[in-house]
Design a protein around this motif. Structure first.
Motif, PDB file in Angstrom:
ATOM      1  N   PRO A   7       0.828  -1.207   0.000  1.00  0.00           N
ATOM      2  CA  PRO A   7       0.000   0.000   0.000  1.00  0.00           C
ATOM      3  C   PRO A   7       0.858   1.251   0.000  1.00  0.00           C
ATOM      4  O   PRO A   7       1.939   1.286   0.609  1.00  0.00           O
ATOM      5  CB  PRO A   7      -0.797  -0.125   1.308  1.00  0.00           C
ATOM      6  CG  PRO A   7       0.036  -0.988   2.188  1.00  0.00           C
ATOM      7  CD  PRO A   7       0.727  -1.962   1.264  1.00  0.00           C
ATOM      8  N   ASP A   8       0.419   2.269  -0.696  1.00  0.00           N
ATOM      9  CA  ASP A   8       1.115   3.551  -0.746  1.00  0.00           C
ATOM     10  C   ASP A   8       0.438   4.478   0.245  1.00  0.00           C
ATOM     11  O   ASP A   8      -0.666   4.975  -0.006  1.00  0.00           O
ATOM     12  CB  ASP A   8       1.049   4.116  -2.165  1.00  0.00           C
ATOM     13  CG  ASP A   8       1.832   5.412  -2.306  1.00  0.00           C
ATOM     14  OD1 ASP A   8       2.323   5.921  -1.275  1.00  0.00           O
ATOM     15  OD2 ASP A   8       1.950   5.916  -3.435  1.00  0.00           O
ATOM     16  N   GLN A  70     -25.983 -12.161 -10.874  1.00  0.00           N
ATOM     17  CA  GLN A  70     -24.528 -12.193 -10.884  1.00  0.00           C
ATOM     18  C   GLN A  70     -23.974 -10.794 -11.137  1.00  0.00           C
ATOM     19  O   GLN A  70     -24.447 -10.093 -12.044  1.00  0.00           O
ATOM     20  CB  GLN A  70     -24.018 -13.141 -11.980  1.00  0.00           C
ATOM     21  CG  GLN A  70     -24.561 -14.561 -11.851  1.00  0.00           C
ATOM     22  CD  GLN A  70     -23.840 -15.519 -12.778  1.00  0.00           C
ATOM     23  OE1 GLN A  70     -23.237 -16.477 -12.322  1.00  0.00           O
ATOM     24  NE2 GLN A  70     -23.899 -15.271 -14.079  1.00  0.00           N
ATOM     25  N   PHE A  71     -22.959 -10.412 -10.358  1.00  0.00           N
ATOM     26  CA  PHE A  71     -22.406  -9.067 -10.431  1.00  0.00           C
ATOM     27  C   PHE A  71     -20.876  -9.133 -10.405  1.00  0.00           C
ATOM     28  O   PHE A  71     -20.297  -9.898  -9.637  1.00  0.00           O
ATOM     29  CB  PHE A  71     -22.879  -8.224  -9.247  1.00  0.00           C
ATOM     30  CG  PHE A  71     -24.369  -8.026  -9.208  1.00  0.00           C
ATOM     31  CD1 PHE A  71     -24.944  -6.888  -9.742  1.00  0.00           C
ATOM     32  CD2 PHE A  71     -25.194  -8.998  -8.646  1.00  0.00           C
ATOM     33  CE1 PHE A  71     -26.321  -6.708  -9.710  1.00  0.00           C
ATOM     34  CE2 PHE A  71     -26.575  -8.829  -8.610  1.00  0.00           C
ATOM     35  CZ  PHE A  71     -27.144  -7.682  -9.150  1.00  0.00           C
ATOM     36  N   VAL A  72     -20.250  -8.315 -11.253  1.00  0.00           N
ATOM     37  CA  VAL A  72     -18.804  -8.104 -11.206  1.00  0.00           C
ATOM     38  C   VAL A  72     -18.594  -6.607 -11.024  1.00  0.00           C
ATOM     39  O   VAL A  72     -18.984  -5.808 -11.888  1.00  0.00           O
ATOM     40  CB  VAL A  72     -18.099  -8.594 -12.480  1.00  0.00           C
ATOM     41  CG1 VAL A  72     -16.603  -8.267 -12.409  1.00  0.00           C
ATOM     42  CG2 VAL A  72     -18.302 -10.092 -12.667  1.00  0.00           C
ATOM     43  N   ASP A  73     -17.996  -6.231  -9.901  1.00  0.00           N
ATOM     44  CA  ASP A  73     -17.808  -4.822  -9.557  1.00  0.00           C
ATOM     45  C   ASP A  73     -16.350  -4.447  -9.800  1.00  0.00           C
ATOM     46  O   ASP A  73     -15.469  -4.728  -8.981  1.00  0.00           O
ATOM     47  CB  ASP A  73     -18.191  -4.607  -8.089  1.00  0.00           C
ATOM     48  CG  ASP A  73     -18.214  -3.136  -7.695  1.00  0.00           C
ATOM     49  OD1 ASP A  73     -17.923  -2.281  -8.558  1.00  0.00           O
ATOM     50  OD2 ASP A  73     -18.530  -2.847  -6.519  1.00  0.00           O
ATOM     51  N   LEU A  74     -16.087  -3.826 -10.959  1.00  0.00           N
ATOM     52  CA  LEU A  74     -14.729  -3.418 -11.321  1.00  0.00           C
ATOM     53  C   LEU A  74     -14.380  -2.104 -10.622  1.00  0.00           C
ATOM     54  O   LEU A  74     -15.128  -1.132 -10.698  1.00  0.00           O
ATOM     55  CB  LEU A  74     -14.619  -3.228 -12.836  1.00  0.00           C
ATOM     56  CG  LEU A  74     -14.852  -4.463 -13.704  1.00  0.00           C
ATOM     57  CD1 LEU A  74     -14.861  -4.069 -15.176  1.00  0.00           C
ATOM     58  CD2 LEU A  74     -13.786  -5.519 -13.437  1.00  0.00           C
ATOM     59  N   GLY A  75     -13.231  -2.076  -9.953  1.00  0.00           N
ATOM     60  CA  GLY A  75     -12.858  -0.873  -9.221  1.00  0.00           C
ATOM     61  C   GLY A  75     -13.777  -0.642  -8.047  1.00  0.00           C
ATOM     62  O   GLY A  75     -14.257   0.465  -7.827  1.00  0.00           O
ATOM     63  N   SER A  76     -14.017  -1.692  -7.274  1.00  0.00           N
ATOM     64  CA  SER A  76     -15.031  -1.646  -6.211  1.00  0.00           C
ATOM     65  C   SER A  76     -14.678  -0.711  -5.080  1.00  0.00           C
ATOM     66  O   SER A  76     -15.555  -0.223  -4.373  1.00  0.00           O
ATOM     67  CB  SER A  76     -15.256  -3.056  -5.652  1.00  0.00           C
ATOM     68  OG  SER A  76     -14.028  -3.656  -5.283  1.00  0.00           O
ATOM     69  N   GLY A  77     -13.378  -0.430  -4.870  1.00  0.00           N
ATOM     70  CA  GLY A  77     -12.975   0.513  -3.839  1.00  0.00           C
ATOM     71  C   GLY A  77     -13.122  -0.060  -2.436  1.00  0.00           C
ATOM     72  O   GLY A  77     -13.291  -1.259  -2.233  1.00  0.00           O
ATOM     73  N   PRO A 105      -4.196  -2.425  -3.004  1.00  0.00           N
ATOM     74  CA  PRO A 105      -4.072  -3.464  -1.984  1.00  0.00           C
ATOM     75  C   PRO A 105      -4.923  -3.235  -0.734  1.00  0.00           C
ATOM     76  O   PRO A 105      -5.522  -4.170  -0.214  1.00  0.00           O
ATOM     77  CB  PRO A 105      -2.569  -3.436  -1.645  1.00  0.00           C
ATOM     78  CG  PRO A 105      -1.917  -2.928  -2.883  1.00  0.00           C
ATOM     79  CD  PRO A 105      -2.880  -1.927  -3.459  1.00  0.00           C
ATOM     80  N   ILE A 106      -4.984  -1.984  -0.251  1.00  0.00           N
ATOM     81  CA  ILE A 106      -5.759  -1.725   0.961  1.00  0.00           C
ATOM     82  C   ILE A 106      -7.244  -1.960   0.712  1.00  0.00           C
ATOM     83  O   ILE A 106      -7.949  -2.542   1.535  1.00  0.00           O
ATOM     84  CB  ILE A 106      -5.492  -0.303   1.480  1.00  0.00           C
ATOM     85  CG1 ILE A 106      -4.090  -0.224   2.084  1.00  0.00           C
ATOM     86  CG2 ILE A 106      -6.537   0.103   2.512  1.00  0.00           C
ATOM     87  CD1 ILE A 106      -3.725   1.121   2.639  1.00  0.00           C
ATOM     88  N   ALA A 107      -7.735  -1.509  -0.442  1.00  0.00           N
ATOM     89  CA  ALA A 107      -9.143  -1.730  -0.768  1.00  0.00           C
ATOM     90  C   ALA A 107      -9.448  -3.224  -0.836  1.00  0.00           C
ATOM     91  O   ALA A 107     -10.471  -3.700  -0.329  1.00  0.00           O
ATOM     92  CB  ALA A 107      -9.494  -1.055  -2.091  1.00  0.00           C
ATOM     93  N   HIS A 108      -8.554  -3.965  -1.472  1.00  0.00           N
ATOM     94  CA  HIS A 108      -8.748  -5.416  -1.579  1.00  0.00           C
ATOM     95  C   HIS A 108      -8.738  -6.070  -0.200  1.00  0.00           C
ATOM     96  O   HIS A 108      -9.576  -6.921   0.111  1.00  0.00           O
ATOM     97  CB  HIS A 108      -7.647  -6.006  -2.454  1.00  0.00           C
ATOM     98  CG  HIS A 108      -7.617  -7.501  -2.471  1.00  0.00           C
ATOM     99  ND1 HIS A 108      -8.684  -8.259  -2.891  1.00  0.00           N
ATOM    100  CD2 HIS A 108      -6.653  -8.381  -2.079  1.00  0.00           C
ATOM    101  CE1 HIS A 108      -8.377  -9.544  -2.790  1.00  0.00           C
ATOM    102  NE2 HIS A 108      -7.161  -9.633  -2.286  1.00  0.00           N
ATOM    103  N   GLY A 129      -6.807  -7.223  -8.751  1.00  0.00           N
ATOM    104  CA  GLY A 129      -6.523  -7.327 -10.171  1.00  0.00           C
ATOM    105  C   GLY A 129      -6.548  -5.978 -10.845  1.00  0.00           C
ATOM    106  O   GLY A 129      -7.026  -4.991 -10.297  1.00  0.00           O
ATOM    107  N   ASP A 130      -6.045  -5.949 -12.058  1.00  0.00           N
ATOM    108  CA  ASP A 130      -5.891  -4.717 -12.823  1.00  0.00           C
ATOM    109  C   ASP A 130      -6.862  -4.697 -13.994  1.00  0.00           C
ATOM    110  O   ASP A 130      -6.884  -5.628 -14.805  1.00  0.00           O
ATOM    111  CB  ASP A 130      -4.450  -4.627 -13.332  1.00  0.00           C
ATOM    112  CG  ASP A 130      -4.101  -3.264 -13.902  1.00  0.00           C
ATOM    113  OD1 ASP A 130      -4.916  -2.723 -14.677  1.00  0.00           O
ATOM    114  OD2 ASP A 130      -3.021  -2.745 -13.579  1.00  0.00           O
TER     115      ASP A 130
END
Length: 270
Positions: A7-8, A70-77, A105-108, A129-130
């Motif tokens: 994490p930064d 079914q849901f995929v949340d990209l950039g879920s924060g 990383p912190i969000a994950h 993931g990116d």
């Protein structure tokens, strides 16, 4: 948007700034200081955060009402009130399957902790993931084992793409993800935008963009109505189309919807 696990904490994070604006606690002094400074530049930032979170909830409920589970949340924060699995499970108890994706990383880490405490591991997962990894990321999503790739999915890209400058061609990566979805799937998207005739807010957006570019790893790039609409590709927009956040199927009217500073829409793959 690297996937470095470290994490930064020396720079403000857009995800943690957003959490602060929503009244969350998953943020640090550097994020709070940056957010307060930006509120001096663009007082509508908190309006955006609240309106965006409300849109996410309405979009998820719409998808559930349309039969999607079914849901995929990209950039879920960072997790906060009204997470996708919570909204979906309230609308369809015990049925929704959700994969959260974030490159921070912190969000994950916080998402995994939240899911351990509040979710069903057989139906809800979080991965690091990116967005730009395309094939690799989609394989990661499917490898979680909670989604049926042959059934419709609601793909969420909420307040994500305005952190991706044009030279990275985020529309190409988004097109890849749209192509992975079966007919009947939905794309729900929101994106920072300013009315072209509103010179004051245009100036605020430029200043905000400069500050994010200098002080964070995620510069902000707003797009106009035409550009945001193009992100849906050949999906069919559901009513009312691409509108200001608080105009998308609101529970009550907003007298000044443009103040949210973002456009939103939901579209269906035919």
């Amino acid at each position: 948007m690297a996937t470095d696990e470290r994490p930064d904490l020396d720079r403000p994070s857009p995800g943690r700034v957003y959490d602060f604006l929503l009244g969350g606690t998953n943020n640090y002094a550097v994020d709070r200081e940056f957010a307060r400074a930006q509120l001096e530049v663009a007082p509508g930032m908190r309006d955006f955060a609240l309106a965006n979170r409300a849109f996410l909830g309405r979009a998820v409920r719409y998808a559930v009402a349309a039969g999607i589970r079914q849901f995929v949340d990209l950039g879920s924060g960072l997790p906060t009130q009204g997470n996708v699995h919570e909204v979906a499970d309230e609308a369809a108890p015990g049925e929704a399957r959700v994969v959260y994706v974030d490159n921070e990383p912190i969000a994950h880490a916080h998402a995994r902790i939240l899911l351990e405490d509040t979710a069903d591991p057989a139906r809800h997962r979080a991965l690091h993931g990116d967005f730009f990894d395309r094939d690799r990321l989609w394989r990661q999503v499917l490898d979680q084992g909670v989604l049926d790739p042959g059934a419709p999915v609601c793909l969420l890209a909420v307040a994500l793409l305005h952190f991706m400058p044009p030279e990275r061609e985020p529309e190409q990566a988004l097109a890849f993800y749209r192509d992975q979805l079966v007919p009947g799937s939905l794309l729900a998207l929101s994106h920072g935008s300013v009315a072209e005739a509103d010179r004051q807010r245009q100036a605020e957006a430029r200043k905000l963009g400069d500050n994010y570019a200098r002080q964070t790893r995620n510069p902000v790039h707003v797009r106009n109505h035409t550009e945001v609409t193009a992100l849906f590709g050949d999906f069919e927009l559901v009513e009312p189309g691409v509108v200001w956040l608080s105009e998308w199927r609101p529970e009550e009217p907003d007298p000044a919807p443009a103040h949210s500073g973002a456009l939103a829409g939901v579209a269906r793959k035919l």
